[in-house]
Design a protein around this motif. Sequence first.
Motif, PDB file in Angstrom:
ATOM      1  N   GLU A   8      37.060  53.266  39.939  1.00 26.89           N
ATOM      2  CA  GLU A   8      37.197  53.109  41.393  1.00 26.89           C
ATOM      3  C   GLU A   8      36.544  54.252  42.166  1.00 26.89           C
ATOM      4  O   GLU A   8      35.934  54.037  43.226  1.00 26.89           O
ATOM      5  CB  GLU A   8      38.679  53.023  41.757  1.00 26.89           C
ATOM      6  N   PHE A   9      36.643  55.480  41.645  1.00 26.49           N
ATOM      7  CA  PHE A   9      36.180  56.650  42.400  1.00 26.49           C
ATOM      8  C   PHE A   9      35.098  57.447  41.677  1.00 26.49           C
ATOM      9  O   PHE A   9      34.754  58.542  42.110  1.00 26.49           O
ATOM     10  CB  PHE A   9      37.373  57.564  42.708  1.00 26.49           C
ATOM     11  N   ASN A  10      34.594  56.913  40.573  1.00 26.27           N
ATOM     12  CA  ASN A  10      33.527  57.580  39.824  1.00 26.27           C
ATOM     13  C   ASN A  10      33.931  58.991  39.406  1.00 26.27           C
ATOM     14  O   ASN A  10      33.139  59.944  39.501  1.00 26.27           O
ATOM     15  CB  ASN A  10      32.233  57.629  40.648  1.00 26.27           C
ATOM     16  N   LEU A  11      35.168  59.128  38.946  1.00 26.69           N
ATOM     17  CA  LEU A  11      35.671  60.409  38.474  1.00 26.69           C
ATOM     18  C   LEU A  11      35.497  60.510  36.960  1.00 26.69           C
ATOM     19  O   LEU A  11      35.463  59.508  36.250  1.00 26.69           O
ATOM     20  CB  LEU A  11      37.157  60.560  38.829  1.00 26.69           C
ATOM     21  N   ASN A  12      35.425  61.732  36.479  1.00 26.51           N
ATOM     22  CA  ASN A  12      35.365  62.001  35.046  1.00 26.51           C
ATOM     23  C   ASN A  12      36.802  62.052  34.528  1.00 26.51           C
ATOM     24  O   ASN A  12      37.540  62.997  34.813  1.00 26.51           O
ATOM     25  CB  ASN A  12      34.650  63.330  34.797  1.00 26.51           C
ATOM     26  N   VAL A  13      37.214  61.038  33.800  1.00 27.99           N
ATOM     27  CA  VAL A  13      38.593  60.929  33.324  1.00 27.99           C
ATOM     28  C   VAL A  13      38.597  60.752  31.815  1.00 27.99           C
ATOM     29  O   VAL A  13      37.848  59.937  31.273  1.00 27.99           O
ATOM     30  CB  VAL A  13      39.336  59.741  33.987  1.00 27.99           C
ATOM     31  N   GLU A  14      39.461  61.515  31.145  1.00 26.19           N
ATOM     32  CA  GLU A  14      39.556  61.451  29.683  1.00 26.19           C
ATOM     33  C   GLU A  14      41.022  61.371  29.276  1.00 26.19           C
ATOM     34  O   GLU A  14      41.840  62.209  29.698  1.00 26.19           O
ATOM     35  CB  GLU A  14      38.904  62.683  29.064  1.00 26.19           C
ATOM     36  N   PHE A  15      41.371  60.392  28.459  1.00 26.88           N
ATOM     37  CA  PHE A  15      42.726  60.277  27.918  1.00 26.88           C
ATOM     38  C   PHE A  15      42.822  61.079  26.633  1.00 26.88           C
ATOM     39  O   PHE A  15      41.982  60.954  25.746  1.00 26.88           O
ATOM     40  CB  PHE A  15      43.091  58.817  27.652  1.00 26.88           C
ATOM     41  N   VAL A  16      43.862  61.900  26.532  1.00 27.93           N
ATOM     42  CA  VAL A  16      44.104  62.706  25.340  1.00 27.93           C
ATOM     43  C   VAL A  16      45.477  62.347  24.785  1.00 27.93           C
ATOM     44  O   VAL A  16      46.481  62.475  25.480  1.00 27.93           O
ATOM     45  CB  VAL A  16      44.034  64.217  25.648  1.00 27.93           C
ATOM     46  N   ASP A  17      45.497  61.894  23.552  1.00 29.96           N
ATOM     47  CA  ASP A  17      46.750  61.483  22.918  1.00 29.96           C
ATOM     48  C   ASP A  17      47.278  62.602  22.037  1.00 29.96           C
ATOM     49  O   ASP A  17      46.742  62.859  20.962  1.00 29.96           O
ATOM     50  CB  ASP A  17      46.531  60.203  22.092  1.00 29.96           C
ATOM     51  N   ILE A  18      48.312  63.289  22.499  1.00 31.47           N
ATOM     52  CA  ILE A  18      48.997  64.308  21.706  1.00 31.47           C
ATOM     53  C   ILE A  18      50.098  63.572  20.934  1.00 31.47           C
ATOM     54  O   ILE A  18      51.130  63.214  21.504  1.00 31.47           O
ATOM     55  CB  ILE A  18      49.610  65.409  22.584  1.00 31.47           C
TER      56      ILE A  18
END
Length: 251
Positions: free
Chosen positions: A237-247
């Motif tokens: 939606e906002f062209n952001l750099n997003v990364e999911f990290v699974d701890i």
Amino acid sequence: MDRRQLIKHLDTLLQTARIRDYCPNGLQVEGKEQVSKIITGVTANQALIDIAIERGADTILVHHGYFWKGEDQRVIGIKKERLKALLAHDINLIGYHLPLDVHPVYGNNIQLADVLGLQVDGPIDESDLSKPGNIGRLPRPMSGKEFRAWIAECLQREPLHIGEDGDMIETIAWCTGGAQGYLQTAIDAGVDAYLTGEINEPAVHLARETGTHFFSAGHHATERYGAKALGEYLAEEFNLNVEFVDIDNPV
């Protein structure tokens, strides 16, 4: 993106003003005004904070944040170390608890249904829509043993199953996280099985004595998907750099 704009958008999207919760939802720790790199995760533990620092993130977005009702309010010990790291690196901490459980698109419960292929028929309790969770059907009728194996395959975690392996299961209620207290609600709904993250001693007896299958699939394992889905939405939606990290967490 301006932090205030982001929080306003998320608060509106998740309808936080309508939901009573056990913690503040939205911005919990203030960091940089401009948001460009977001790390998403289930819980704002020290390991997630350290990864956010290492990867140059300015924002952390989680399901389990801080400042829970009834907790020790003093900033000492682990709380001090976590806050110290966030403040020293000017990192925003954003947390959404119940609003992220109940959202009809990005919420933990609807996302878990997608992962397991569950058909959603309605809320777990039509008389109390504030309760998170849903009722529905399995992708196909399965035995208790087959459904346990299906959960393990989909979530990469072996669930605890209370019930007979050979019984057939078709209808189910579920609520992610620590929702063993909703077992009676599931029983009242007349479903064959109930799935949540945790289990306690009384729930075992209640499940056995009512013939309701109980699947405890892990608090963390059942709630991996809401924050991840919400982050993916923000990225698009906002062209952001997003990364999911699974701890990983075995509970």
